[in-house]
Design a protein around this motif. Structure first.
Motif, mmCIF file in Angstrom:
data_model
loop_
_atom_site.group_PDB
_atom_site.id
_atom_site.type_symbol
_atom_site.label_atom_id
_atom_site.label_comp_id
_atom_site.label_asym_id
_atom_site.label_seq_id
_atom_site.Cartn_x
_atom_site.Cartn_y
_atom_site.Cartn_z
ATOM 1 N N SER A 122 46.411 43.218 93.611
ATOM 2 C CA SER A 122 46.831 42.922 94.980
ATOM 3 C C SER A 122 48.343 42.797 95.148
ATOM 4 O O SER A 122 49.095 42.692 94.172
ATOM 5 C CB SER A 122 46.184 41.615 95.436
ATOM 6 O OG SER A 122 46.941 40.536 94.942
ATOM 7 N N SER A 123 48.741 42.816 96.414
ATOM 8 C CA SER A 123 50.060 42.362 96.867
ATOM 9 C C SER A 123 51.205 43.293 96.487
ATOM 10 O O SER A 123 52.357 42.867 96.412
ATOM 11 C CB SER A 123 50.340 40.933 96.355
ATOM 12 O OG SER A 123 49.159 40.152 96.434
ATOM 13 N N THR A 124 50.876 44.546 96.263
ATOM 14 C CA THR A 124 51.907 45.529 95.901
ATOM 15 C C THR A 124 52.310 46.406 97.089
ATOM 16 O O THR A 124 53.287 47.153 97.010
ATOM 17 C CB THR A 124 51.384 46.470 94.793
ATOM 18 O OG1 THR A 124 50.232 47.167 95.282
ATOM 19 C CG2 THR A 124 50.984 45.702 93.546
ATOM 20 N N SER A 125 51.537 46.350 98.176
ATOM 21 C CA SER A 125 51.671 47.371 99.222
ATOM 22 C C SER A 125 53.019 47.324 99.942
ATOM 23 O O SER A 125 53.567 48.375 100.296
ATOM 24 C CB SER A 125 50.540 47.216 100.248
ATOM 25 O OG SER A 125 50.607 45.936 100.847
ATOM 26 N N ILE A 126 53.550 46.125 100.167
ATOM 27 C CA ILE A 126 54.790 46.060 100.967
ATOM 28 C C ILE A 126 55.962 46.615 100.151
ATOM 29 O O ILE A 126 56.800 47.362 100.666
ATOM 30 C CB ILE A 126 55.061 44.614 101.450
ATOM 31 C CG1 ILE A 126 53.836 44.081 102.214
ATOM 32 C CG2 ILE A 126 56.298 44.576 102.342
ATOM 33 C CD1 ILE A 126 53.945 42.621 102.640
ATOM 34 N N SER A 127 55.965 46.292 98.860
ATOM 35 C CA SER A 127 57.021 46.837 97.993
ATOM 36 C C SER A 127 56.960 48.359 97.976
ATOM 37 O O SER A 127 57.987 49.043 98.108
ATOM 38 C CB SER A 127 56.860 46.332 96.559
ATOM 39 O OG SER A 127 56.825 44.940 96.521
ATOM 40 N N ALA A 128 55.741 48.882 97.798
ATOM 41 C CA ALA A 128 55.604 50.342 97.724
ATOM 42 C C ALA A 128 55.989 50.979 99.050
ATOM 43 O O ALA A 128 56.691 52.008 99.083
ATOM 44 C CB ALA A 128 54.170 50.706 97.344
ATOM 45 N N ALA A 129 55.559 50.356 100.155
ATOM 46 C CA ALA A 129 55.885 50.919 101.470
ATOM 47 C C ALA A 129 57.391 50.912 101.695
ATOM 48 O O ALA A 129 57.964 51.873 102.233
ATOM 49 C CB ALA A 129 55.170 50.126 102.563
ATOM 50 N N LEU A 130 58.045 49.851 101.263
ATOM 51 C CA LEU A 130 59.505 49.806 101.411
ATOM 52 C C LEU A 130 60.146 50.923 100.594
ATOM 53 O O LEU A 130 61.123 51.549 101.027
ATOM 54 C CB LEU A 130 60.033 48.429 100.973
ATOM 55 C CG LEU A 130 61.548 48.237 101.079
ATOM 56 C CD1 LEU A 130 62.035 48.410 102.519
ATOM 57 C CD2 LEU A 130 61.967 46.859 100.552
ATOM 58 N N ALA A 156 50.319 36.088 97.532
ATOM 59 C CA ALA A 156 50.989 36.286 96.239
ATOM 60 C C ALA A 156 52.499 36.430 96.409
ATOM 61 O O ALA A 156 52.979 37.006 97.387
ATOM 62 C CB ALA A 156 50.431 37.517 95.553
ATOM 63 N N GLY A 157 53.210 35.954 95.425
ATOM 64 C CA GLY A 157 54.669 35.961 95.485
ATOM 65 C C GLY A 157 55.258 37.333 95.715
ATOM 66 O O GLY A 157 56.252 37.489 96.439
ATOM 67 N N MET A 158 54.647 38.342 95.145
ATOM 68 C CA MET A 158 55.212 39.683 95.249
ATOM 69 C C MET A 158 55.338 40.123 96.707
ATOM 70 O O MET A 158 56.285 40.825 97.082
ATOM 71 C CB MET A 158 54.317 40.651 94.476
ATOM 72 C CG MET A 158 55.052 41.882 94.035
ATOM 73 S SD MET A 158 53.993 42.963 93.068
ATOM 74 C CE MET A 158 54.858 44.499 93.386
ATOM 75 N N ALA A 159 54.397 39.703 97.536
ATOM 76 C CA ALA A 159 54.448 40.086 98.954
ATOM 77 C C ALA A 159 55.693 39.486 99.610
ATOM 78 O O ALA A 159 56.347 40.130 100.453
ATOM 79 C CB ALA A 159 53.189 39.617 99.667
ATOM 80 N N TYR A 160 56.053 38.267 99.198
ATOM 81 C CA TYR A 160 57.237 37.618 99.794
ATOM 82 C C TYR A 160 58.523 38.196 99.249
ATOM 83 O O TYR A 160 59.522 38.306 99.963
ATOM 84 C CB TYR A 160 57.153 36.089 99.586
ATOM 85 C CG TYR A 160 55.986 35.606 100.377
ATOM 86 C CD1 TYR A 160 56.097 35.388 101.740
ATOM 87 C CD2 TYR A 160 54.738 35.530 99.789
ATOM 88 C CE1 TYR A 160 54.995 35.073 102.490
ATOM 89 C CE2 TYR A 160 53.632 35.203 100.528
ATOM 90 C CZ TYR A 160 53.758 34.976 101.877
ATOM 91 O OH TYR A 160 52.663 34.683 102.630
ATOM 92 N N GLU A 161 58.486 38.563 97.977
ATOM 93 C CA GLU A 161 59.664 39.228 97.414
ATOM 94 C C GLU A 161 59.924 40.503 98.204
ATOM 95 O O GLU A 161 61.059 40.843 98.540
ATOM 96 C CB GLU A 161 59.430 39.541 95.932
ATOM 97 C CG GLU A 161 59.297 38.296 95.067
ATOM 98 C CD GLU A 161 58.847 38.598 93.631
ATOM 99 O OE1 GLU A 161 59.117 39.695 93.126
ATOM 100 O OE2 GLU A 161 58.217 37.708 93.018
ATOM 101 N N ALA A 162 58.849 41.196 98.524
ATOM 102 C CA ALA A 162 58.985 42.464 99.258
ATOM 103 C C ALA A 162 59.459 42.224 100.683
ATOM 104 O O ALA A 162 60.353 42.927 101.187
ATOM 105 C CB ALA A 162 57.653 43.198 99.259
ATOM 106 N N MET A 163 58.895 41.221 101.347
ATOM 107 C CA MET A 163 59.307 40.975 102.738
ATOM 108 C C MET A 163 60.750 40.492 102.795
ATOM 109 O O MET A 163 61.510 40.850 103.698
ATOM 110 C CB MET A 163 58.365 39.964 103.392
ATOM 111 C CG MET A 163 57.028 40.590 103.758
ATOM 112 S SD MET A 163 56.025 39.572 104.846
ATOM 113 C CE MET A 163 55.375 38.387 103.700
ATOM 114 N N ASN A 164 61.122 39.688 101.819
ATOM 115 C CA ASN A 164 62.498 39.198 101.745
ATOM 116 C C ASN A 164 63.470 40.374 101.648
ATOM 117 O O ASN A 164 64.480 40.444 102.357
ATOM 118 C CB ASN A 164 62.602 38.290 100.513
ATOM 119 C CG ASN A 164 63.951 37.645 100.370
ATOM 120 O OD1 ASN A 164 64.503 37.172 101.354
ATOM 121 N ND2 ASN A 164 64.474 37.630 99.159
#
Ligand SMILES: Cc1ncc(C[n+]2csc(CCOP(=O)(O)OP(=O)(O)O)c2C)c(N)n1
Ligand SMILES: CC(=O)[C@@H](O)[C@H](O)COP(=O)(O)O
Ligand SMILES: [Mg+2]
Length: 644
Positions: A122-130, A156-164
């Motif tokens: 989970s929680s990889t989609s925002i990073s990949a989309a960016l 998950a933290g990764m989603a926030y890292e990506a949104m940040n």
């Protein structure tokens, strides 16, 4: 085969391009057909039905509004992608989902150009989309990037890292938060409460919608879109949207994700007007439109084949308790004896069996949400405080917490107990979920003790041993599914750290098994014995510390020594070779072979089929032993012939 539903709208389309020619009413009808098709297909295959049913309208709306596959639609986890697969040219294979040779249960790049990014963790989609958004802005042939992420996965933290990162990049990017107020279990944590708060926000609390945005909406749906007014304003909306807005996103929502008259205009408006990152908060129901799913406690997260009319699932009657259940029960017994024992799960209380302990000792079981990294360090903190944490995480998901294991646990020598479920190949979930690497990645660490259970009794011993072991971190691994079926005591015994055991004694070849392939080794031994070969079987129990005396004893007394493990190269076999080579013991009379998973990913199928593909059947083990001992290959019985 079940009766196929009548699906005239779905039958009329060949792919997403056709959706862009349909009017909104026809799209709503198409969604109804699509839902019926998904229910019918999954009733034949099993799979992640509830999540897929929740995004039927959303999937139709995204494909109708965006220009996929040029625009990149990225589903987080990918377990909700069945409607997407049906719409994107894979309807003819949808009834092969998760079966050998069939469609993957997740998005997969190799399967379709409409799956731009594979997932399952989970929680990889925002990073990949960016990443795609940056690609577009730097001239790559790609359009918009749209991430669809669930309320569980956004914990998950990764989603926030990506949104940040996305918020500061400021690039045009769409994140659709699919909020069904469910993870696998009911969601936990402050984020979940926060999202529920947004959902409850009355419309009247919101500020005025920007003129520019309003003007692109057709008159009748302006009311719905009042909730979407922040798209181009960037204006704070009272309590609503503040977190996402603080991260630099325009916040739209919440909107009803089953109502096409809200979804379509909001997506169209967003697509027309957005200049930066936008978060669209869509509220859906897990299992939507299928009563047995909507009414079930887990909303039909993962189901086996089922009867569509009754919802009854075709669960095979177990021959033995699952390893998960044996673990959960043994942990509860230990918790009863020692009040310092606590348990941590990352959103998988049922999958890991810690819910069994939770029923007796609820205040000592912690579900941290999908947050394996945090879960490991949280456990380390508890261990430092004097508690005895059992961190129960699937092998594949523990990969997320590796730096935390190295830096927070092993380096500080903190006695965290890692209960590693789903070790080895897991079947229908395929390579993304295979627990292949933990032996290697854990045994490489100083201070770490690594055990693997040969059967369910051994698992009980390892739970007890881990509970008693305070000298540092300790891990034990065990597979998905049933144990071998044996009489079990009330409580396991403490086993000596670093000591394996002889299971049967012979004189020609020795099979040194680590973990749950022990039974397969027994079958191999029977096949060898049928050829007149005398076999020793040893259960190593420990990948670290190695039972060096046992290994040397096996080496001295046999013509061949074969190590067997349900794990990748670089694991137990490599540790044995390393140890023997450093003592100059590899050049003697005894030939040494290591049997591991091969250096490639193995596609989904039943676990025994996957192990056959991996070259790890009893036949393979017997053949390897014969060849190594130079005994001469006579006929080795096939596993089918071997009924014992
Ligand atoms: C890193 C990681 N940890 C755990 C899981 C197991 N897992 C798969 S789906 C899921 C729940 C996801 O919830 P949500 O994103 O809300 O999607 P929903 O199922 O509600 O549609 C979990 C915990 C995973 N896939 N990846
Ligand atoms: C999608 C996902 O990651 C989980 O739902 C996973 O499929 C669970 O697998 P188990 O059935 O082994 O618990
Ligand atoms: Mg959810």
């Amino acid at each position: 085969m079940t009766n196929r539903p009548s699906t005239p709208f779905l039958d009329s389309i060949a792919g997403p391009a056709d959706l862009r020619r349909m009017n909104d009413t026809a799209l709503a009808n198409l969604a109804d057909d699509l839902r019926a098709e998904v229910i019918s297909a999954v009733s034949e295959t099993g799979g992640h039905l509830g999540s897929s049913l929740g995004v039927v309208e959303l999937t139709v709306a995204i494909h109708a509004v965006f220009d996929t596959p040029r625009d990149k639609l990225i589903f987080d986890v990918g377990h909700q992608c069945y409607p997407h697969k049906v719409l994107t040219g894979r309807r003819d294979r949808i009834r092969t989902l998760r079966q050998e040779g069939g469609l993957s249960g997740f998005t997969k790049r190799a399967e379709s150009e409409f799956d731009p990014f594979g997932a399952a963790h989970s929680s990889t989609s925002i990073s990949a989309a960016l990443g795609f958004a940056v690609g577009r802005d730097l001239g790559m042939p790609t359009g918009d990037a749209i991430a669809v992420i669930g309320d569980g996965s956004i914990s998950a933290g990764m989603a926030y890292e990506a949104m940040n990162n996305a918020g500061s990049e400021g690039r045009r990017l769409f994140v659709i938060l699919n909020d069904n107020e469910m993870s696998i279990a009911p969601p936990v944590g402050a984020m979940s409460k926060y999202l529920s708060g947004l959902y409850a926000s009355p419309l009247g609390d919101l500020h005025k919608m920007a003129e520019g945005f309003e003007s692109v909406l057709p008159g009748p749906i302006r009311d719905h879109a009042r909730r979407a007014r922040q798209l181009v304003t960037g204006v704070q909306s009272g309590n609503a949207g503040t977190l996402f807005e603080s991260l630099g996103f325009s916040y739209i929502g919440p909107i009803d994700g089953h109502d096409m008259t809200q979804l379509l205009p909001v997506l169209r408006a967003a697509k027309t007007r957005a200049t930066g990152p936008v978060l669209i908060h869509v509220c859906t129901k897990k299992g939507k439109g299928y009563a047995p799913a909507e009414q079930s406690a887990d909303k039909y997260h993962g189901v086996s084949k089922f009867n569509v009319a009754s919802g009854e699932q075709a669960k095979s009657r177990p021959n033995a308790p699952s390893y998960t259940k044996v673990f959960g029960t043994a942990l509860t017994v230990e918790a009863q004896h020692d009040p310092r024992i606590v348990a941590v799960t990352a959103a998988m209380p049922n999958g890991t069996g810690v819910d069994i302990m939770g029923q007796r000792f609820g205040s000592r079981v912690f579900d941290v949400g999908i947050a394996e990294q945090h879960g490991v360090t949280f456990a380390a903190g508890m261990a430092a405080s004097g508690l005895k944490p059992f961190c129960a995480i699937y092998s594949t998901f523990l990969q997320r917490g590796y730096d935390q294991i190295v830096h927070d646990v092993a380096l500080q020598n903190l006695p965290v107990r890692f209960a590693i479920d789903r070790a080895g190949l897991v079947g229908a979930d395929g390579p993304t979920h295979a627990g292949s690497f933990d032996i290697g990645y854990l045994a490489a660490l100083p201070n770490m003790v690594v055990m693997a259970a040969g059967d369910e009794l051994e698992l009980m011993h390892m739970v007890r041993t881990a509970a008693a072991y305070d000298a540092g971190p300790i891990a034990f691994r065990y597979p998905r599914g049933e144990g071998v079926g044996m009489e079990l005591p009330e409580r396991g015994e403490i086993i000596e750290i670093g000591k394996g055991r002889i299971v049967q004694e012979g004189s020609d070849v020795a099979i040194l098994s680590l973990g749950a392939h022990l039974d397969e080794c027994r079958k191999a031994a029977r096949q060898l014995e049928a050829q007149g070969v005398s076999v020793t079987i040893a259960d190593a129990r420990f990948a670290k510390p190695l039972d060096r005396a046992l290994i040397r004893q096996l080496l001295r007394h046999h013509k061949a020594l074969v190590t067997v493990e349900q794990g990748a190269q670089g694991g137990f076999g490599a540790m044995v070779l390393h140890d023997l080579a450093n003592d100059g013991l590899l050049d003697g009379r005894c030939q040494v072979r290591t049997m591991t998973l091969p250096d490639r990913y193995i596609d989904h199928a039943a676990p025994d089929v996957m192990y056959a593909e991996a070259g790890l059947t009893a036949v393979d083990i017997a053949a390897t032993a014969m060849q190594a001992a130079n005994i001469g290959l006579r006929r080795v019985q096939s596993p089918v012939a071997d009924q014992g």
